[in-house]
Scaffold this motif. Structure first.
Motif, PDB file in Angstrom:
ATOM      1  N   THR A  67       0.697  -1.431   0.183  1.00  0.00           N
ATOM      2  CA  THR A  67       0.164  -0.017  -0.015  1.00  0.00           C
ATOM      3  C   THR A  67       0.758   1.350   0.005  1.00  0.00           C
ATOM      4  O   THR A  67       0.264   2.494  -0.468  1.00  0.00           O
ATOM      5  N   ASN A  68       2.126   1.090   0.447  1.00  0.00           N
ATOM      6  CA  ASN A  68       2.940   2.300   0.493  1.00  0.00           C
ATOM      7  C   ASN A  68       2.403   3.332   1.100  1.00  0.00           C
ATOM      8  O   ASN A  68       2.567   4.645   0.756  1.00  0.00           O
ATOM      9  N   GLY A  69       1.667   3.148   2.283  1.00  0.00           N
ATOM     10  CA  GLY A  69       1.478   4.278   3.008  1.00  0.00           C
ATOM     11  C   GLY A  69       0.098   3.944   3.380  1.00  0.00           C
ATOM     12  O   GLY A  69      -0.703   2.975   3.209  1.00  0.00           O
ATOM     13  N   GLU A  70      -0.472   5.017   4.101  1.00  0.00           N
ATOM     14  CA  GLU A  70      -1.942   4.974   4.493  1.00  0.00           C
ATOM     15  C   GLU A  70      -2.826   5.336   3.403  1.00  0.00           C
ATOM     16  O   GLU A  70      -2.730   6.237   2.643  1.00  0.00           O
ATOM     17  N   ILE A  71      -3.912   4.232   3.036  1.00  0.00           N
ATOM     18  CA  ILE A  71      -5.089   4.430   2.182  1.00  0.00           C
ATOM     19  C   ILE A  71      -5.919   5.466   2.654  1.00  0.00           C
ATOM     20  O   ILE A  71      -6.561   5.551   3.675  1.00  0.00           O
ATOM     21  N   THR A  72      -6.093   6.707   1.761  1.00  0.00           N
ATOM     22  CA  THR A  72      -6.890   7.873   2.422  1.00  0.00           C
ATOM     23  C   THR A  72      -8.011   8.105   1.404  1.00  0.00           C
ATOM     24  O   THR A  72      -9.037   8.785   1.759  1.00  0.00           O
TER      25      THR A  72
END
Length: 724
Positions: A67-72
């Motif tokens: 995901t390479n980070g938080e899904i916003t």
């Protein structure tokens, strides 16, 4: 962070070890790397709900280090064309989204991708194909079909129709569309309606006899055919009856008990006796004519009564009234079939058209004899043929007893008179019955064949199937033969004799004038053919309008109105009648026929429901019958008094031309002996002249009798060449 470690000198080294000790730890520092776009896509993109212009989809969020980070957030795209020229987008921060402003009943390809603070991923999820629902429908899951919204129902074509539509507002019960998800097979019909198909709403039709369909019910495949009919009824439009019951047009299906069977058998015998008496009555005219000719008697007792009654002023009015009733009752059957019938109206209809089939229904013989359209057709067509055969037998019998030209002419005259009267009465009704044998109502016009409860039926009698069979072929052939005998044959005979009359001269003209007097005497000399026109008019207004019923009752109503106006204008322009009173009465009946075709328009203007229409249409038809009868009677009385005044004027002219002139003496209140003496003298002279006139009439009658006797004797002796 603090740690401890030590190291030692190698054995060859100094031979000693050293130890280093670090101090306390520093404070903790949190270091966060920057987000990148996701390298993974959402999964399981699924349609969760749909309407005619919007769809709702759900999916599973992506998980894992990709995901390479938080899904916003998420981006949902739907497009109809493969080239992506028209896209519909929804940006949401949860795993469900709704796309709006779509077209109904269209397929769209949808895909979704996730995003972080660095942006949306480059890859979309797998494409999912979704379809919007038709108008006024919805779907609650991907696996479920589109269902109708509340207040609508779904047809077999997937189209949702409102329950308040023009077609369904009277056909459906008040609670039929109170919930959503209804289809045409789930609808409860209001009493008085009937369906031919379990799936085709267009085949929900009003019952021709609303009393036969008095049940609120839905029809599903596999249910018995009587589920939508009144008690003991079944079949097409609920016109058939259960076993042990028989159909009465007045009361519906009635049980044929032992008592009822005996009563109906007695009624059938009475009906046959009445039919026999009618045939004997018609034959009696021929028999009396033959008896008078053989015995050289003068005018019979019946003729004397008719002459004394001076019935001539009313005879043409009765013919016009009869023609009016024939067309009016045909309009009632075709245009206002829901109008309740009664014993009186059925009897009037039977008399107006000599309809023995309807008369049999009125007498209630259905338990003893199975009555249907085919039986009525026999009762309509065979008795006139039997009458013609018996009249021919009488003619041959009497001419063999006395071979006299005078007798032959008398028999021909009376036979033609009887046949004219019978054909005049039966022509519109028998023609309509014959042509109705070919008119079928086809219910299987569209849709799945297995969904249709009934395929086709005879419009004149819905108990009879129009499916091809040996019985059906026989009756079609029989009706085809009767077309030649009645609708074509009667007009052909009328036209043939009238053409001969027009082209004849001399003695032939005089003979045909006497023979055809009933056909030509009501009309002016240059309108001698008008009786043939009247036959054609009644044929078109009865049979023609009935055949137009296949295109719907509104179409038949429009045709009936246009024809009534056309024939009114024809009579108005031709002025065919000798008598002005006949002309006026004929126009009046034409106006009533025009009005009878527009009762529905009047009912609409007063906001009349079906029950109101049925009741008021029956009252309106009965009122028109009474009004026409009253106007015809008044016209007859006026003509009678006009003829009487004309006769008195002619007698006065005769008296004035005699050797003693008659003068009108004035009346005075003063007493004048001289005037009184003159008045008495003239009164005596008038009485004397009347007595002498009566004696002359008696002498003329005696001389006619002597001439008749002499002619018969000459014919018997073979001296036919001597002129009398």
């Amino acid at each position: 962070r603090p740690f401890r470690f030590s190291f030692e000198k190698e054995p060859e080294g100094f031979g000693q070890s050293s130890e280093f000790v670090y101090g306390p730890r520093t404070s903790v520092v949190a270091i966060l790397t920057q987000d990148d776009i996701p390298e993974i896509t959402p999964s399981n993109l699924t349609l969760s709900a749909a309407r005619e212009n919007e769809i709702t989809l759900t999916w599973n969020p992506p998980v894992g280090k990709e995901t390479n980070g938080e899904i916003t957030g998420y981006q949902l795209l739907c497009y109809q064309d493969l080239d992506n020229t028209t896209e519909f987008e929804a940006l949401v921060d949860i795993s469900v989204a709704t796309i709006r402003s779509l077209e109904a009943s269209k397929s769209y390809m949808c895909k979704v991708r996730a995003g972080t603070s660095a942006g949306f991923g480059e890859e979309f999820s797998d494409t999912t194909l979704v379809t919007t629902c038709p108008e006024n429908t919805n779907r609650i899951s991907a696996s479920s079909p589109c269902i109708a919204n509340a207040g609508f129902f779904l047809t077999t074509d997937g189209e949702a129709k409102p329950c308040e539509s023009e077609v369904s507002e009277v056909a459906l019960s008040s609670s039929a569309c109170s919930t959503s998800g209804l289809s045409v097979t789930d609808l409860d019909l209001e009493a008085g309606f009937w369906r031919a198909s379990v799936s085709d709403f267009q085949e929900i039709l009003p019952c021709p006899r609303a009393a036969f369909c008095q049940k609120t019910s839905a029809v599903s495949p596999g249910e018995p055919e009587s589920v939508q009919c009144s008690e003991n009824h079944r079949g097409t439009y609920c016109f058939s009856c259960e076993e042990g019951f028989s159909l009465s047009l007045l009361d519906g299906c009635r049980e044929c008990t032992e008592t009822t069977l005996k009563d109906h058998q007695s009624n059938f015998v009475i009906l046959l006796v009445c039919l026999g008496m009618f045939i004997l009555f018609c034959l009696s005219f021929v028999g009396v004519a033959a008896w008078r000719s053989i015995n050289s008697s003068s005018t019979g007792f019946c003729n004397n009564i008719i002459e004394k009654l001076n019935f001539g002023a009313f005879s043409v009015k009765l013919r016009i009234l009869e023609s009016f009733l024939q067309v009016l009752f045909a309009f009632q059957v075709v245009l206002y079939i829901d109008a309740p019938s009664s014993f009186i109206t059925d009897i009037l209809n039977s008399i107006a058209n000599l309809d023995l089939g309807l008369l049999a229904y009125s007498f209630r013989v259905e338990c003893a004899v199975p009555l249907n359209h085919y039986a009525s057709l026999l009762l309509y067509t065979l008795p006139p043929i039997l009458l013609c055969f018996l009249m021919y037998v009488l003619y041959r019998t009497f001419t063999r007893l006395k071979n006299s030209e005078h007798l032959k002419k008398e028999l021909q005259q009376e036979s033609f008179n009887v046949l004219f009267i019978v054909s005049f009465f039966i022509y519109p009704g028998v023609s309509r019955a014959i042509f109705s044998t070919f008119a079928c109502e086809d219910f299987q016009s569209r849709g799945n064949e297995t969904d249709y409860l009934y395929k086709s039926a005879l419009r004149a009698d819905y108990r009879i199937s129009c499916a091809m069979s040996v019985e059906r072929v026989f009756w079609v052939v029989f009706a085809s033969v009767m077309v030649v005998v009645y609708p074509v044959g009667i007009i052909g005979v009328y036209s043939y004799f009238l053409r001969r009359y027009n082209n004849s001269i001399g003695e032939e003209k005089a003979r045909l004038t006497k023979l055809l007097r009933d056909l030509i005497y009501p009309y002016r000399k240059n309108r001698f053919w008008f009786e043939s026109y009247e036959l054609c008019r009644k044929l078109v207004q009865t049979s023609g309008v009935a055949l137009c019923l296949g295109y719907g009752r509104k179409a038949a109503t429009v045709v009936a109105l246009n024809l009534s106006v056309l024939f009114f204008l024809v009579v108005l322009s031709l002025d065919p009648y000798k008598s002005t009173f006949d002309y006026f009465f004929s126009l009046f009946t034409m106006v009533l026929l025009i009005f009878s075709t527009q009762l529905d328009t009047w009912f609409d203007s007063i906001d009349c429901d079906e029950e109101c229409r049925a009741s008021k249409s029956a009252d309106a038809f009965f009122l028109m019958v009474l009004l026409a009868t009253l106007v015809g009677f008044i016209c007859g009385l006026l003509e009678y008094h006009a003829e009487k005044r004309q006769l008195n004027y002619s007698l006065s002219s005769i008296f004035s031309s005699s050797t003693f002139a008659l003068t009108v003496l004035p009346m005075d209140d003063t007493e004048d002996p001289e005037l009184e003496q003159k008045r008495l003298k003239h009164t005596d002279e008038i009485d004397e002249y009347r007595q002498r006139n009566e004696k002359l009439l008696l002498e003329i009658a005696k001389q006619k009798q002597l001439n008749s006797d002499l002619r018969d004797k000459l014919e018997q002796n073979g001296d036919n060449g001597i002129s009398i």
